[in-house]
Design an enzyme around this catalytic site. Structure first.
Site, PDB file in Angstrom:
ATOM      1  N   ASN A 162       0.870  -1.172   0.000  1.00  0.00           N
ATOM      2  CA  ASN A 162       0.000   0.000   0.000  1.00  0.00           C
ATOM      3  C   ASN A 162       0.907   1.222   0.000  1.00  0.00           C
ATOM      4  O   ASN A 162       1.476   1.571   1.030  1.00  0.00           O
ATOM      5  CB  ASN A 162      -0.890  -0.044   1.258  1.00  0.00           C
ATOM      6  CG  ASN A 162      -1.754   1.189   1.400  1.00  0.00           C
ATOM      7  OD1 ASN A 162      -1.785   2.039   0.519  1.00  0.00           O
ATOM      8  ND2 ASN A 162      -2.456   1.279   2.523  1.00  0.00           N
ATOM      9  N   TRP A 163       1.036   1.840  -1.167  1.00  0.00           N
ATOM     10  CA  TRP A 163       1.982   2.958  -1.291  1.00  0.00           C
ATOM     11  C   TRP A 163       1.419   4.254  -0.712  1.00  0.00           C
ATOM     12  O   TRP A 163       2.122   5.260  -0.662  1.00  0.00           O
ATOM     13  CB  TRP A 163       2.383   3.153  -2.758  1.00  0.00           C
ATOM     14  CG  TRP A 163       3.181   2.020  -3.344  1.00  0.00           C
ATOM     15  CD1 TRP A 163       3.567   0.859  -2.706  1.00  0.00           C
ATOM     16  CD2 TRP A 163       3.697   1.924  -4.674  1.00  0.00           C
ATOM     17  NE1 TRP A 163       4.289   0.059  -3.559  1.00  0.00           N
ATOM     18  CE2 TRP A 163       4.388   0.687  -4.784  1.00  0.00           C
ATOM     19  CE3 TRP A 163       3.655   2.752  -5.792  1.00  0.00           C
ATOM     20  CZ2 TRP A 163       5.015   0.282  -5.971  1.00  0.00           C
ATOM     21  CZ3 TRP A 163       4.284   2.350  -6.975  1.00  0.00           C
ATOM     22  CH2 TRP A 163       4.956   1.122  -7.049  1.00  0.00           C
ATOM     23  N   HIS A 185      -9.808   1.148   4.366  1.00  0.00           N
ATOM     24  CA  HIS A 185      -8.581   1.301   5.166  1.00  0.00           C
ATOM     25  C   HIS A 185      -8.885   2.255   6.332  1.00  0.00           C
ATOM     26  O   HIS A 185      -9.676   3.186   6.189  1.00  0.00           O
ATOM     27  CB  HIS A 185      -7.466   1.868   4.288  1.00  0.00           C
ATOM     28  CG  HIS A 185      -6.135   1.850   4.959  1.00  0.00           C
ATOM     29  ND1 HIS A 185      -5.774   2.800   5.891  1.00  0.00           N
ATOM     30  CD2 HIS A 185      -5.096   0.996   4.878  1.00  0.00           C
ATOM     31  CE1 HIS A 185      -4.557   2.527   6.335  1.00  0.00           C
ATOM     32  NE2 HIS A 185      -4.123   1.425   5.742  1.00  0.00           N
ATOM     33  N   GLU A 202      -7.314   4.650   7.495  1.00  0.00           N
ATOM     34  CA  GLU A 202      -7.067   6.067   7.197  1.00  0.00           C
ATOM     35  C   GLU A 202      -8.243   6.679   6.445  1.00  0.00           C
ATOM     36  O   GLU A 202      -8.492   7.878   6.540  1.00  0.00           O
ATOM     37  CB  GLU A 202      -5.738   6.208   6.423  1.00  0.00           C
ATOM     38  CG  GLU A 202      -4.557   5.974   7.362  1.00  0.00           C
ATOM     39  CD  GLU A 202      -3.279   5.490   6.711  1.00  0.00           C
ATOM     40  OE1 GLU A 202      -3.162   5.532   5.465  1.00  0.00           O
ATOM     41  OE2 GLU A 202      -2.387   5.043   7.450  1.00  0.00           O
ATOM     42  N   GLU A 252      -5.977  -5.006  10.327  1.00  0.00           N
ATOM     43  CA  GLU A 252      -4.966  -3.982  10.575  1.00  0.00           C
ATOM     44  C   GLU A 252      -5.314  -3.231  11.858  1.00  0.00           C
ATOM     45  O   GLU A 252      -6.104  -2.282  11.827  1.00  0.00           O
ATOM     46  CB  GLU A 252      -4.938  -2.982   9.411  1.00  0.00           C
ATOM     47  CG  GLU A 252      -4.567  -3.604   8.084  1.00  0.00           C
ATOM     48  CD  GLU A 252      -3.941  -2.572   7.159  1.00  0.00           C
ATOM     49  OE1 GLU A 252      -2.786  -2.781   6.762  1.00  0.00           O
ATOM     50  OE2 GLU A 252      -4.577  -1.551   6.876  1.00  0.00           O
ATOM     51  N   GLY A 261       1.883   2.189  10.766  1.00  0.00           N
ATOM     52  CA  GLY A 261       2.845   3.286  10.641  1.00  0.00           C
ATOM     53  C   GLY A 261       3.500   3.693  11.946  1.00  0.00           C
ATOM     54  O   GLY A 261       4.146   4.731  12.026  1.00  0.00           O
ATOM     55  N   SER A 277       2.855  -2.232  10.437  1.00  0.00           N
ATOM     56  CA  SER A 277       4.301  -2.287  10.714  1.00  0.00           C
ATOM     57  C   SER A 277       4.920  -3.651  10.424  1.00  0.00           C
ATOM     58  O   SER A 277       5.816  -4.090  11.147  1.00  0.00           O
ATOM     59  CB  SER A 277       4.582  -1.854  12.156  1.00  0.00           C
ATOM     60  OG  SER A 277       4.141  -0.516  12.363  1.00  0.00           O
ATOM     61  N   GLY A 337       2.597  -1.177   4.364  1.00  0.00           N
ATOM     62  CA  GLY A 337       2.666   0.246   4.048  1.00  0.00           C
ATOM     63  C   GLY A 337       4.105   0.673   3.879  1.00  0.00           C
ATOM     64  O   GLY A 337       4.708   0.489   2.822  1.00  0.00           O
ATOM     65  N   GLY A 338       4.687   1.201   4.945  1.00  0.00           N
ATOM     66  CA  GLY A 338       6.035   1.767   4.897  1.00  0.00           C
ATOM     67  C   GLY A 338       7.064   0.891   4.197  1.00  0.00           C
ATOM     68  O   GLY A 338       7.816   1.368   3.332  1.00  0.00           O
TER      69      GLY A 338
HETATM   70  P1  PGA Z   1       2.400   0.161   7.733  1.00  0.00           P
HETATM   71  O1  PGA Z   1       0.973   0.383   7.003  1.00  0.00           O
HETATM   72  O2  PGA Z   1       2.977  -1.109   7.177  1.00  0.00           O
HETATM   73  O3  PGA Z   1       3.194   1.386   7.345  1.00  0.00           O
HETATM   74  O4  PGA Z   1       2.132   0.069   9.188  1.00  0.00           O
HETATM   75  C1  PGA Z   1       0.104  -0.685   6.768  1.00  0.00           C
HETATM   76  C2  PGA Z   1      -1.171  -0.184   6.136  1.00  0.00           C
HETATM   77  O5  PGA Z   1      -1.641   0.895   6.515  1.00  0.00           O
HETATM   78  O6  PGA Z   1      -1.753  -0.831   5.249  1.00  0.00           O
END
Ligand code: PGA
Length: 245
Positions: A8-9, A93, A95, A160, A166, A205, A226-227
């Site tokens: 997930n960019w 998601h 976010e 998640e 993050g 993470s 993500g990261g």
């Molecule tokens: P992260 O993000 O790996 O940076 O914790 C995961 C995500 O939000 O899908």
């Protein structure tokens, strides 16, 4: 079942670095025994899809509108994602749930729109830190599954925990085992036998250092990254961990 490693960019990557990252992932993906997916921002989907054309690495969006078309300024439909080269889409998601007020009902409508357009949805669920501290994690995730997934459901679920996204804090293997077993149970309760076949990803993470242990937990069918997906070396190291299982 093969594990799915999805990147997930988020809101990163202009087209030039997106193309480069996609090409690096493509080069390192050869011979891996897992499914690979990258989800660039809207503006880089076509670029990433071009860089990955003819490879086994799939491309997805990070959201879509619930309607097929219409007067929705700034929104993008599932068919538009498909037209740009996506075959998957991340929906619900945290976010988006938090920053855009997305409800379970809206997420369910988006899932229907995605499937209608030929996309495979990855539906995200997960509790906040306060909900976990309050001992409500299974209740919250149970409601999210009941509200966000249409019947029948042809897609993937991603667990998640919001507090792990993050933050560098990862759920323990025990937490993940408990939650994934619970999600499997809920899927079977709500969808019968078909619930056994739904892949359940872990996200929050995940990094090369913890991927092997997390991906080995029962009912973990892959990772939503993500990261660590913004760097081909880390993303591919996680994919190799998924291929060992
Ligand atoms: P992260 O993000 O790996 O940076 O914790 C995961 C995500 O939000 O899908």
């Amino acid at each position: 079942m093969r594990q799915l490693i999805a990147g997930n960019w988020k809101m990163h990557m202009l087209r030039a670095p997106a193309s480069e990252l996609a090409r690096e992932v493509r080069a390192g993906a050869q011979g891996l025994a897992c499914d690979l997916l990258v989800c660039p921002p809207f503006t880089a989907i076509e670029t990433a899809a071009a860089a990955l054309a003819g490879s086994d690495v799939a491309v997805g969006g990070q959201d879509c509108h619930a309607k097929g078309q219409g007067a929705h300024t700034g929104d993008v439909s599932a068919a538009m994602l498909r037209d740009a080269g996506a075959s998957w889409v991340i929906l619900g998601h945290s976010e988006r749930r938090q920053n855009h007020g997305e409800t379970d009902e809206l997420v369910r409508e988006k899932v229907l729109a995605a499937v209608e357009a030929g996309l495979t949805p990855i539906v995200c669920v997960g509790e906040t830190e306060d909900q976990r501290v309050g001992g409500q994690e299974t209740e919250v995730v149970g409601w999210q599954i009941a509200g966000s997934l249409p019947k029948p459901f042809a897609g993937v679920v991603a667990y998640e925990p919001v507090w792990a996204i993050g933050t560098g804090r990862t759920a323990t293997e025990q937490d993940v085992a408990t939650m994934h077993a619970f999600i499997r149970e809920e899927l079977v309760r709500q969808f019968g036998e078909a619930g056994q076949g739904v892949r359940i990803l872990y996200g929050g993470s995940m990094r090369p250092a913890n991927a092997g242990a997390l991906l080995a937990v029962p009912h973990v069918g892959g990772g939503l990254i993500g990261g660590a997906s913004l760097n081909a070396e880390d993303f591919l190291a996680i994919a190799r961990a998924a291929s060992r299982g």
